[in-house]
Design an enzyme around this catalytic site. Sequence first.
Site, PDB file in Angstrom:
ATOM      1  N   HIS A 124     -15.843   7.264 -23.529  1.00 36.33           N
ATOM      2  CA  HIS A 124     -17.115   6.618 -23.831  1.00 36.33           C
ATOM      3  C   HIS A 124     -17.030   6.017 -25.233  1.00 36.33           C
ATOM      4  CE1 HIS A 124     -21.286   6.859 -25.616  1.00 36.33           C
ATOM      5  NE2 HIS A 124     -21.522   6.127 -24.545  1.00 36.33           N
ATOM      6  N   HIS A 170     -20.626  -0.769 -31.582  1.00 34.37           N
ATOM      7  CA  HIS A 170     -21.765  -0.093 -30.970  1.00 34.37           C
ATOM      8  C   HIS A 170     -23.024  -0.824 -31.428  1.00 34.37           C
ATOM      9  CE1 HIS A 170     -23.825   3.964 -29.893  1.00 34.37           C
ATOM     10  NE2 HIS A 170     -23.921   3.067 -28.938  1.00 34.37           N
TER      11      HIS A 170
END
Length: 581
Positions: A124, A170
């Site tokens: 992830h 991110h």
Amino acid sequence: MGNYRVCYFFTRNFKVTEAELPSDVKQAFNTYSGDGNHMTPDQLRRFLHDADGHTVSISDAELIVDRILHKRHHHLAKLINRKSLSLHDFHHFLFSTELNPPIRSQVHQDMTAPLSHYFIYTGHNSYLTGNQLSSNCSEVPIITALKLGVRVIELDLWPNLSKNNVHVLHGRTLTSPVKLMECLKAIKEYAFVASPYPVIITLEDHLTPYLQAKVAQMVTETFGSMLYSSESENLEELPTPENLKYRILISTKTPKEYLETEDVRRCSSSQKCQVSDVDDGWSEKSFKSGSDKSDHDVETEDLLKGKKSPSSPIYKKLIAIHAGKPKNGLKNALKVEKDKLVRRLSLAEQALEKAAENHGQDVVRFTQKNILRIYPKGTRITSSNYKPLIGWLHGAQMVAFNMQGYGRSLWLMHGMFRANGGCGYVKKPDFLMRRGPTNEVFDPKAKLQPKTSFRVKVYMGDGWHLDFKKTHFDKYSPPDFFTRVGIAGASVDKVMKKTKIKVDNWTPVWNEEFTFPLAVPELALLRVEVHSYNMSEKDDFAGQICLPVSELRPGIRAIPLCNRKGDQYTSARLLMRFEFI
């Protein structure tokens, strides 16, 4: 009366004493050696065959004997030339993690079933070096993951500040970006270092059609013939790991029109515009237009006028596994119908918990044909992880973890994917793939009875004095080791037990036995932790490992220990015995 000063002197004793050999080791040696003094290669071969049923050739047995003798008696040609093992040589063999490991290192499962039949080692936010809010983005953690055997790499794609190129970061956080091309090059170079089986790149795409086309070009040029794209856009069954060896697959949402008109109309050059279809619920991202109009700016202007830009057809063709998120309710998203094509569905960990509670069998049924990806909730800003077993018990193939994280959950993930030679693909147990005559499937909530019992004996430990400083565990004396041993798996199987504390001993001998009834042995993981008892503070960590029970070789085995990150110690290890009863 005069005053007297009393001084106490502590003698520091760190001597490593030689431990008594376990009686089971002596008994095995006496049984197979014939004369009780020396074990020949042929006698060793018979012992190995009887221990776990695997046939060992006489030449392999001779090689083992030769390696042991050269390692233990390299300075004594006479002992090397005798070509047989003494009792202590035999014990050295049993206590060698290299020669007598607990699980085999070869791929042994059937790799010709569709991808949906396997648990897949999944990362992830694979580009993050640390926490989810402010750490650097880099290709380095991607390389680290691939070297570990991770097969699914996640990249979040965002426009750079000039909106003319693609960064990986991110979104809506303080994480510093890395160029997409750096990540792609790293994947190409390291994809098949640990395993020949396919690498799947999952993309979280926040791009305009112009940048999507640019990504398509970069991906195609970087991977070339390694890139797998299906001839049909509508797969009814996923290809197999065997057919996809040394191939790279792209999985992402089918690109729609770039943003919905009504969403864009709520945005202006001075307002914040939130993209909704992302993994984690972070703060909003600002899009500011500069004075020079890029392709991105032209597209946005068209959208503000009510027009829609077509998505990139080249980008669409890249997608091997089409992805999406639940729409019109989870129950509807989990429907499996004959005319529905294979797809990947993503759920956050808390959404899986709700699905397991209310639609458990629907989840199992869905995962028999389709891919289910679970990802950590957005509040795990320190890159911690969740318990993976709930996902595996429901057939979820991609239980996505922060591989740069830490803790016991990650140890379980490491343990699961030590199976099947560490190739990153573990065949799901048959009970998760089975359907009854009326379409019934395994019910994860059903009360399960034990199928078998698993017996573990913890003999002894050694090697810490070579891996740690003398004063690491105690300033004045050797450590007081104890071992915790137990099972992670189905809720009915979960348990932890521990040995007695062995005081002041670098080579503790426990000789303690534990029995574990198992209802779901196929998904059970053996948990082992060693600690040094500390009366006044928290016990000192001295090693851990997690191993798939279904892969454990019966008999006496050497168990390597790892540090908190999962890296194996050079010397610290346990001697244990496994038995299924």
